[in-house]
Scaffold this active site. Sequence first.
Site, PDB file in Angstrom:
ATOM      1  CG  ASP A 145      -0.081   1.897  -7.768  1.00  0.00           C
ATOM      2  OD1 ASP A 145      -1.128   1.882  -8.451  1.00  0.00           O
ATOM      3  OD2 ASP A 145       1.053   1.774  -8.245  1.00  0.00           O
ATOM      4  CB  THR A 155       9.336  -1.911 -14.297  1.00  0.00           C
ATOM      5  OG1 THR A 155       7.973  -2.159 -14.662  1.00  0.00           O
ATOM      6  CG2 THR A 155      10.221  -2.046 -15.524  1.00  0.00           C
TER       7      THR A 155
END
Length: 442
Positions: free
Chosen positions: A275, A156
Amino acid sequence: MLEFLNLSHNQFTGSIPSSFASMVSLSTLDVSYNYLEGPVPTVRQLQNASASWFLPNKGLCGNLSGLPPCCSTQVAAHQKGKIPGFLLPIVLVMGFGIIAAIVIIIILTRKKRKPQESVTAEARDLFSVWNFDGRLAFDDIVRATEDFDDKYIIGTGGYGKVYKAQLQDGQLVAVKKLHQTEKELDDESRFCSEMEILTQIRQRSIVKMYGFCSHPTYKFLVYDYIQQGSLHGILENQEVAKELDWTKRIALAIDVAQAISYLHHECSPPIIHRDITSNNILLDTSFKAFVSDFGTARILKPDSSNWSALAGTYGYIAPELSYTSVVTEKCDVYSFGVVVLELVMGKHPRDLLDGSLSNGEQSMMVKDILDQRPTAPISTEENSLALLIKLALSCLESSPQGRPTMQEAYQTLIQPSSSSTTVPFSALTLQQGMHVDTRSES
Protein backbone atom coordinates in the site's frame (compact mmCIF):
# COMPACT_ATOMS: atom_id res chain seq x y z
CA MET A 1 -5.13 -43.57 87.54
CA LEU A 2 -2.12 -41.83 86.00
CA GLU A 3 0.87 -41.68 88.33
CA PHE A 4 3.84 -41.46 85.98
CA LEU A 5 3.83 -39.15 82.93
CA ASN A 6 6.99 -39.06 80.78
CA LEU A 7 6.85 -36.32 78.08
CA SER A 8 10.61 -35.96 77.60
CA HIS A 9 12.36 -35.65 74.23
CA ASN A 10 9.23 -34.53 72.37
CA GLN A 11 10.18 -30.99 71.25
CA PHE A 12 7.20 -29.48 73.06
CA THR A 13 7.03 -25.70 73.16
CA GLY A 14 5.16 -23.18 75.27
CA SER A 15 4.49 -23.51 79.00
CA ILE A 16 3.42 -26.30 81.31
CA PRO A 17 -0.39 -26.13 81.71
CA SER A 18 -1.63 -25.41 85.21
CA SER A 19 -4.29 -28.08 84.61
CA PHE A 20 -1.81 -30.66 85.89
CA ALA A 21 -2.87 -29.48 89.36
CA SER A 22 -6.14 -31.35 88.92
CA MET A 23 -4.34 -34.64 88.39
CA VAL A 24 -4.15 -35.62 92.07
CA SER A 25 -2.71 -39.11 91.40
CA LEU A 26 0.25 -37.72 89.39
CA SER A 27 3.54 -38.21 91.22
CA THR A 28 6.06 -37.99 88.38
CA LEU A 29 6.07 -35.47 85.48
CA ASP A 30 9.14 -35.73 83.25
CA VAL A 31 9.22 -32.96 80.62
CA SER A 32 12.97 -32.84 80.15
CA TYR A 33 14.62 -32.20 76.76
CA ASN A 34 11.88 -30.04 75.32
CA TYR A 35 11.56 -26.33 74.51
CA LEU A 36 9.24 -25.33 77.34
CA GLU A 37 9.39 -22.00 79.11
CA GLY A 38 7.72 -20.11 81.93
CA PRO A 39 7.08 -21.14 85.55
CA VAL A 40 6.62 -24.73 86.68
CA PRO A 41 3.10 -24.97 88.20
CA THR A 42 3.14 -24.72 92.01
CA VAL A 43 1.18 -27.84 92.92
CA ARG A 44 1.43 -30.19 95.85
CA GLN A 45 2.36 -33.19 93.69
CA LEU A 46 5.52 -31.48 92.40
CA GLN A 47 6.84 -30.13 95.68
CA ASN A 48 9.51 -32.85 95.86
CA ALA A 49 10.06 -33.09 92.09
CA SER A 50 13.57 -33.55 90.72
CA ALA A 51 15.02 -30.73 88.62
CA SER A 52 16.11 -33.36 86.05
CA TRP A 53 12.44 -33.72 85.11
CA PHE A 54 12.50 -30.17 83.77
CA LEU A 55 16.02 -29.79 82.31
CA PRO A 56 17.14 -28.92 79.77
CA ASN A 57 14.39 -26.69 78.45
CA LYS A 58 14.18 -23.29 76.86
CA GLY A 59 13.45 -21.26 79.97
CA LEU A 60 11.56 -23.00 82.78
CA CYS A 61 11.74 -21.46 86.23
CA GLY A 62 10.30 -22.23 89.64
CA ASN A 63 10.87 -22.95 93.31
CA LEU A 64 12.49 -26.33 92.66
CA SER A 65 16.10 -27.12 93.46
CA GLY A 66 18.19 -26.68 90.28
CA LEU A 67 15.74 -24.33 88.52
CA PRO A 68 16.23 -20.56 88.42
CA PRO A 69 13.66 -18.63 90.42
CA CYS A 70 10.91 -16.89 88.44
CA CYS A 71 11.05 -13.12 88.48
CA SER A 72 7.80 -11.16 88.55
CA THR A 73 8.08 -10.07 84.90
CA GLN A 74 8.37 -13.64 83.65
CA VAL A 75 5.29 -14.68 85.54
CA ALA A 76 3.35 -11.62 84.38
CA ALA A 77 4.35 -12.13 80.77
CA HIS A 78 3.42 -15.78 80.93
CA GLN A 79 0.05 -15.05 82.45
CA LYS A 80 -0.58 -12.18 80.05
CA GLY A 81 0.18 -14.33 76.99
CA LYS A 82 -2.07 -17.15 78.06
CA ILE A 83 -5.62 -17.44 76.83
CA PRO A 84 -7.92 -19.24 79.19
CA GLY A 85 -9.15 -22.53 77.77
CA PHE A 86 -12.82 -21.52 77.68
CA LEU A 87 -11.96 -18.36 75.67
CA LEU A 88 -9.94 -20.12 72.97
CA PRO A 89 -12.92 -21.28 70.83
CA ILE A 90 -14.46 -17.82 71.07
CA VAL A 91 -11.22 -16.17 69.92
CA LEU A 92 -10.89 -18.59 67.00
CA VAL A 93 -14.48 -18.05 65.87
CA MET A 94 -14.11 -14.28 66.06
CA GLY A 95 -10.82 -14.42 64.15
CA PHE A 96 -12.28 -16.48 61.34
CA GLY A 97 -15.31 -14.17 61.26
CA ILE A 98 -13.14 -11.08 60.87
CA ILE A 99 -11.07 -12.69 58.09
CA ALA A 100 -14.21 -13.77 56.22
CA ALA A 101 -15.68 -10.29 56.50
CA ILE A 102 -12.52 -8.73 55.06
CA VAL A 103 -12.54 -11.18 52.12
CA ILE A 104 -16.21 -10.44 51.37
CA ILE A 105 -15.61 -6.68 51.48
CA ILE A 106 -12.68 -6.99 49.03
CA ILE A 107 -14.76 -9.08 46.61
CA LEU A 108 -17.71 -6.68 46.73
CA THR A 109 -15.41 -3.69 46.25
CA ARG A 110 -13.85 -5.23 43.15
CA LYS A 111 -17.27 -6.01 41.68
CA LYS A 112 -18.33 -2.41 42.15
CA ARG A 113 -15.28 -1.10 40.29
CA LYS A 114 -15.93 0.16 36.79
CA PRO A 115 -15.18 -2.51 34.16
CA GLN A 116 -12.93 -0.01 32.38
CA GLU A 117 -10.71 0.26 35.46
CA SER A 118 -10.17 -3.49 35.47
CA VAL A 119 -9.45 -3.53 31.75
CA THR A 120 -7.08 -0.59 32.14
CA ALA A 121 -5.14 -2.41 34.83
CA GLU A 122 -4.81 -5.55 32.70
CA ALA A 123 -3.89 -3.58 29.59
CA ARG A 124 -1.31 -1.62 31.56
CA ASP A 125 0.40 -4.86 32.57
CA LEU A 126 0.44 -6.14 29.00
CA PHE A 127 1.75 -2.87 27.61
CA SER A 128 4.54 -2.78 30.16
CA VAL A 129 5.69 -6.15 28.79
CA TRP A 130 5.26 -5.49 25.08
CA ASN A 131 7.16 -2.26 24.58
CA PHE A 132 10.68 -1.50 23.50
CA ASP A 133 11.12 1.91 25.00
CA GLY A 134 11.22 1.82 28.78
CA ARG A 135 9.90 5.39 29.06
CA LEU A 136 6.53 4.41 27.64
CA ALA A 137 3.69 3.45 29.96
CA PHE A 138 0.09 2.55 29.29
CA ASP A 139 -1.17 5.14 31.77
CA ASP A 140 0.85 7.85 30.03
CA ILE A 141 -0.78 7.10 26.66
CA VAL A 142 -4.31 7.05 28.10
CA ARG A 143 -3.67 10.26 30.05
CA ALA A 144 -2.17 12.07 27.06
CA THR A 145 -5.20 11.26 24.88
CA GLU A 146 -7.77 11.62 27.69
CA ASP A 147 -8.79 8.02 27.10
CA PHE A 148 -8.67 8.49 23.31
CA ASP A 149 -10.86 11.56 23.09
CA ASP A 150 -11.76 12.55 19.51
CA LYS A 151 -10.18 15.99 19.91
CA TYR A 152 -6.74 14.33 19.69
CA ILE A 153 -7.45 12.61 16.34
CA ILE A 154 -5.06 13.74 13.60
CA GLY A 155 -6.02 11.26 10.90
CA THR A 156 -6.89 7.69 10.04
CA GLY A 157 -4.56 4.81 9.47
CA GLY A 158 -6.46 2.24 7.44
CA TYR A 159 -7.90 0.13 10.23
CA GLY A 160 -7.89 2.73 12.99
CA LYS A 161 -7.80 6.33 14.10
CA VAL A 162 -4.51 8.13 14.70
CA TYR A 163 -4.15 10.29 17.80
CA LYS A 164 -1.52 12.83 18.76
CA ALA A 165 -0.21 12.33 22.29
CA GLN A 166 2.31 14.26 24.35
CA LEU A 167 4.02 12.08 26.94
CA GLN A 168 5.00 13.28 30.40
CA ASP A 169 8.59 13.92 29.29
CA GLY A 170 7.30 16.22 26.52
CA GLN A 171 7.85 13.79 23.63
CA LEU A 172 5.17 13.74 20.94
CA VAL A 173 4.01 10.38 19.61
CA ALA A 174 1.32 9.18 17.21
CA VAL A 175 -1.01 6.48 18.50
CA LYS A 176 -2.98 4.35 16.06
CA LYS A 177 -5.93 2.69 17.83
CA LEU A 178 -7.81 -0.20 16.31
CA HIS A 179 -11.44 0.45 15.35
CA GLN A 180 -14.01 -1.52 17.32
CA THR A 181 -16.31 -2.32 14.39
CA GLU A 182 -18.09 -5.19 12.74
CA LYS A 183 -14.98 -5.65 10.58
CA GLU A 184 -13.00 -6.33 13.72
CA LEU A 185 -11.53 -9.65 12.58
CA ASP A 186 -10.10 -8.16 9.39
CA ASP A 187 -8.89 -5.05 11.19
CA GLU A 188 -7.31 -7.11 13.92
CA SER A 189 -5.45 -9.12 11.29
CA ARG A 190 -4.03 -5.87 9.86
CA PHE A 191 -3.14 -4.68 13.35
CA CYS A 192 -1.27 -7.92 14.06
CA SER A 193 0.50 -7.73 10.69
CA GLU A 194 1.74 -4.21 11.35
CA MET A 195 2.75 -5.11 14.89
CA GLU A 196 4.66 -8.20 13.74
CA ILE A 197 6.50 -6.45 10.91
CA LEU A 198 7.46 -3.24 12.67
CA THR A 199 8.94 -5.15 15.60
CA GLN A 200 11.39 -6.75 13.17
CA ILE A 201 12.59 -3.80 11.09
CA ARG A 202 14.60 -0.65 11.66
CA GLN A 203 15.39 1.68 8.79
CA ARG A 204 15.80 5.43 8.84
CA SER A 205 13.13 6.05 6.19
CA ILE A 206 10.54 3.79 7.81
CA VAL A 207 8.48 5.31 10.61
CA LYS A 208 9.71 4.17 14.02
CA MET A 209 7.36 2.20 16.26
CA TYR A 210 7.98 2.63 19.99
CA GLY A 211 5.61 0.00 21.29
CA PHE A 212 2.15 -1.49 21.23
CA CYS A 213 -0.68 -2.72 23.40
CA SER A 214 -2.71 -5.78 22.43
CA HIS A 215 -5.73 -6.31 24.68
CA PRO A 216 -9.39 -7.27 24.00
CA THR A 217 -10.43 -3.67 24.76
CA TYR A 218 -7.30 -1.69 23.90
CA LYS A 219 -5.30 -2.36 20.74
CA PHE A 220 -2.96 0.40 19.64
CA LEU A 221 0.47 1.11 18.20
CA VAL A 222 2.73 3.96 19.28
CA TYR A 223 4.88 5.64 16.61
CA ASP A 224 7.23 8.52 16.28
CA TYR A 225 5.18 11.63 15.53
CA ILE A 226 6.02 12.98 12.04
CA GLN A 227 5.14 16.67 12.12
CA GLN A 228 4.23 17.59 8.52
CA GLY A 229 1.83 14.72 7.95
CA SER A 230 1.34 12.88 4.67
CA LEU A 231 2.74 13.72 1.25
CA HIS A 232 -0.82 13.70 -0.08
CA GLY A 233 -1.84 16.38 2.41
CA ILE A 234 1.18 18.52 1.57
CA LEU A 235 0.56 18.32 -2.19
CA GLU A 236 -3.01 19.49 -1.58
CA ASN A 237 -1.81 22.50 0.43
CA GLN A 238 -0.97 25.29 -2.00
CA GLU A 239 1.42 27.12 0.32
CA VAL A 240 3.30 24.13 1.75
CA ALA A 241 3.60 22.56 -1.72
CA LYS A 242 5.66 25.61 -2.79
CA GLU A 243 8.16 24.84 -0.03
CA LEU A 244 8.52 21.31 -1.34
CA ASP A 245 10.98 22.34 -4.04
CA TRP A 246 12.51 20.06 -6.66
CA THR A 247 15.62 19.25 -4.63
CA LYS A 248 13.42 18.15 -1.73
CA ARG A 249 11.17 16.14 -4.03
CA ILE A 250 14.09 14.30 -5.60
CA ALA A 251 15.52 13.55 -2.13
CA LEU A 252 12.08 12.38 -1.02
CA ALA A 253 11.87 9.91 -3.90
CA ILE A 254 15.31 8.57 -2.96
CA ASP A 255 14.22 8.12 0.69
CA VAL A 256 11.15 6.13 -0.35
CA ALA A 257 13.11 4.02 -2.84
CA GLN A 258 15.68 3.20 -0.17
CA ALA A 259 12.99 2.17 2.34
CA ILE A 260 11.22 -0.14 -0.13
CA SER A 261 14.54 -1.57 -1.33
CA TYR A 262 15.35 -2.36 2.31
CA LEU A 263 12.05 -4.23 2.73
CA HIS A 264 12.52 -6.23 -0.47
CA HIS A 265 16.24 -6.96 -0.42
CA GLU A 266 17.58 -6.58 3.11
CA CYS A 267 14.82 -8.26 5.10
CA SER A 268 14.78 -12.04 5.26
CA PRO A 269 12.23 -13.16 4.24
CA PRO A 270 11.33 -10.13 2.08
CA ILE A 271 8.47 -7.85 3.11
CA ILE A 272 5.96 -6.45 0.61
CA HIS A 273 4.26 -3.26 1.75
CA ARG A 274 1.28 -3.52 -0.67
CA ASP A 275 0.00 0.00 0.00
CA ILE A 276 2.68 2.47 -1.09
CA THR A 277 0.69 5.70 -1.57
CA SER A 278 1.17 9.40 -0.96
CA ASN A 279 -1.08 9.01 2.09
CA ASN A 280 1.33 6.50 3.62
CA ILE A 281 4.45 8.61 3.11
CA LEU A 282 4.95 11.02 6.01
CA LEU A 283 7.21 14.09 6.01
CA ASP A 284 8.96 15.77 8.91
CA THR A 285 9.71 19.50 9.17
CA SER A 286 12.73 19.18 6.86
CA PHE A 287 10.59 17.24 4.31
CA LYS A 288 12.40 13.98 4.92
CA ALA A 289 10.17 11.04 3.98
CA PHE A 290 9.07 8.09 6.14
CA VAL A 291 7.12 5.10 4.86
CA SER A 292 4.26 4.18 7.21
CA ASP A 293 1.13 2.01 7.57
CA PHE A 294 2.11 -1.65 7.33
CA GLY A 295 -1.39 -2.97 7.99
CA THR A 296 -1.61 -4.76 4.62
CA ALA A 297 2.07 -5.73 4.42
CA ARG A 298 2.99 -9.33 3.73
CA ILE A 299 6.07 -11.37 4.53
CA LEU A 300 7.08 -13.41 1.49
CA LYS A 301 7.58 -16.89 2.89
CA PRO A 302 9.57 -19.27 0.68
CA ASP A 303 7.36 -22.25 1.60
CA SER A 304 4.14 -20.42 0.75
CA SER A 305 2.32 -19.63 -2.49
CA ASN A 306 2.03 -15.99 -1.30
CA TRP A 307 -1.54 -15.92 -2.55
CA SER A 308 -3.47 -13.01 -1.09
CA ALA A 309 -6.77 -11.22 -1.37
CA LEU A 310 -6.64 -7.90 -3.20
CA ALA A 311 -5.27 -5.17 -0.96
CA GLY A 312 -4.09 -1.62 -1.43
CA THR A 313 -5.47 1.73 -2.54
CA TYR A 314 -7.25 2.24 -5.83
CA GLY A 315 -5.05 4.14 -8.27
CA TYR A 316 -1.84 2.63 -6.87
CA ILE A 317 -2.53 -1.09 -7.33
CA ALA A 318 -0.51 -2.95 -9.97
CA PRO A 319 -2.66 -4.02 -12.96
CA GLU A 320 -1.69 -7.71 -12.73
CA LEU A 321 -3.52 -7.96 -9.40
CA SER A 322 -6.80 -7.66 -11.30
CA TYR A 323 -6.26 -11.14 -12.75
CA THR A 324 -3.85 -12.80 -10.32
CA SER A 325 -3.71 -12.93 -6.55
CA VAL A 326 -0.02 -13.70 -6.20
CA VAL A 327 1.85 -10.97 -4.34
CA THR A 328 5.34 -10.05 -5.57
CA GLU A 329 7.82 -7.24 -5.01
CA LYS A 330 6.87 -5.80 -8.40
CA CYS A 331 3.50 -4.71 -6.93
CA ASP A 332 5.36 -2.24 -4.70
CA VAL A 333 7.52 -1.16 -7.66
CA TYR A 334 4.40 -0.17 -9.60
CA SER A 335 3.01 1.78 -6.64
CA PHE A 336 6.35 3.55 -6.26
CA GLY A 337 6.12 4.65 -9.91
CA VAL A 338 2.68 6.16 -9.28
CA VAL A 339 3.94 8.05 -6.21
CA VAL A 340 6.94 9.44 -8.12
CA LEU A 341 4.71 10.79 -10.91
CA GLU A 342 2.39 12.24 -8.28
CA LEU A 343 5.39 13.92 -6.68
CA VAL A 344 6.50 15.37 -10.01
CA MET A 345 3.04 16.45 -11.17
CA GLY A 346 1.75 17.61 -7.80
CA LYS A 347 -1.35 15.46 -8.22
CA HIS A 348 -2.32 11.84 -8.89
CA PRO A 349 -1.43 10.90 -12.52
CA ARG A 350 -4.85 9.42 -13.34
CA ASP A 351 -4.99 10.58 -16.95
CA LEU A 352 -1.53 9.24 -17.71
CA LEU A 353 -2.31 5.90 -16.06
CA ASP A 354 -5.44 5.60 -18.19
CA GLY A 355 -3.12 5.59 -21.22
CA SER A 356 -4.29 8.87 -22.71
CA LEU A 357 -2.70 12.28 -22.94
CA SER A 358 -4.71 15.45 -22.60
CA ASN A 359 -6.82 16.63 -25.57
CA GLY A 360 -6.14 13.46 -27.52
CA GLU A 361 -2.55 14.43 -28.27
CA GLN A 362 0.01 11.75 -29.14
CA SER A 363 2.77 13.47 -27.15
CA MET A 364 3.32 16.36 -24.80
CA MET A 365 6.31 18.18 -23.34
CA VAL A 366 7.59 16.67 -20.11
CA LYS A 367 8.02 20.13 -18.61
CA ASP A 368 4.29 20.69 -19.07
CA ILE A 369 3.38 17.94 -16.60
CA LEU A 370 5.53 19.43 -13.82
CA ASP A 371 3.90 20.91 -10.74
CA GLN A 372 3.94 24.66 -11.32
CA ARG A 373 3.90 25.68 -7.65
CA PRO A 374 7.61 25.25 -6.83
CA THR A 375 10.20 27.48 -8.46
CA ALA A 376 11.20 26.17 -11.90
CA PRO A 377 13.99 23.58 -11.69
CA ILE A 378 17.57 24.63 -12.33
CA SER A 379 19.74 22.74 -14.81
CA THR A 380 21.14 20.24 -12.29
CA GLU A 381 17.63 19.53 -11.03
CA GLU A 382 16.37 19.09 -14.60
CA ASN A 383 18.78 16.20 -15.19
CA SER A 384 17.65 14.50 -11.98
CA LEU A 385 14.00 15.10 -12.84
CA ALA A 386 14.40 13.61 -16.32
CA LEU A 387 15.98 10.53 -14.74
CA LEU A 388 13.25 10.38 -12.10
CA ILE A 389 10.45 10.53 -14.66
CA LYS A 390 12.07 7.86 -16.83
CA LEU A 391 12.46 5.63 -13.77
CA ALA A 392 8.82 6.19 -12.77
CA LEU A 393 7.60 5.19 -16.22
CA SER A 394 9.75 2.04 -16.20
CA CYS A 395 8.19 1.14 -12.83
CA LEU A 396 4.76 1.49 -14.43
CA GLU A 397 5.35 -1.10 -17.17
CA SER A 398 2.26 -3.26 -17.57
CA SER A 399 4.34 -6.42 -17.38
CA PRO A 400 5.87 -7.05 -13.93
CA GLN A 401 8.94 -8.54 -15.60
CA GLY A 402 9.54 -5.26 -17.44
CA ARG A 403 9.82 -3.29 -14.21
CA PRO A 404 13.13 -2.80 -12.36
CA THR A 405 13.62 -4.14 -8.87
CA MET A 406 13.53 -1.57 -6.08
CA GLN A 407 17.22 -2.15 -5.52
CA GLU A 408 17.88 -1.24 -9.15
CA ALA A 409 15.56 1.77 -8.87
CA TYR A 410 17.37 3.02 -5.77
CA GLN A 411 20.80 2.52 -7.33
CA THR A 412 19.66 4.39 -10.45
CA LEU A 413 18.72 7.42 -8.36
CA ILE A 414 21.88 7.57 -6.29
CA GLN A 415 24.29 6.65 -9.12
CA PRO A 416 22.83 8.17 -12.29
CA SER A 417 24.50 7.46 -15.60
CA SER A 418 26.23 10.45 -17.20
CA SER A 419 24.50 9.63 -20.49
CA SER A 420 21.00 9.32 -19.05
CA THR A 421 19.59 11.99 -21.38
CA THR A 422 20.55 13.00 -24.92
CA VAL A 423 18.40 16.13 -25.30
CA PRO A 424 17.75 19.14 -23.06
CA PHE A 425 15.08 18.71 -20.43
CA SER A 426 12.98 21.42 -22.07
CA ALA A 427 12.83 19.30 -25.26
CA LEU A 428 11.85 16.02 -23.60
CA THR A 429 8.45 14.72 -24.66
CA LEU A 430 6.07 12.21 -23.13
CA GLN A 431 4.79 9.89 -25.85
CA GLN A 432 1.43 8.12 -26.02
CA GLY A 433 1.90 4.91 -24.07
CA MET A 434 3.89 6.74 -21.39
CA HIS A 435 7.45 6.73 -22.74
CA VAL A 436 9.92 9.59 -22.55
CA ASP A 437 11.46 10.45 -25.89
CA THR A 438 15.16 11.24 -25.37
CA ARG A 439 16.23 11.11 -29.00
CA SER A 440 18.02 14.10 -30.48
CA GLU A 441 16.22 15.80 -33.35
CA SER A 442 19.25 16.47 -35.58
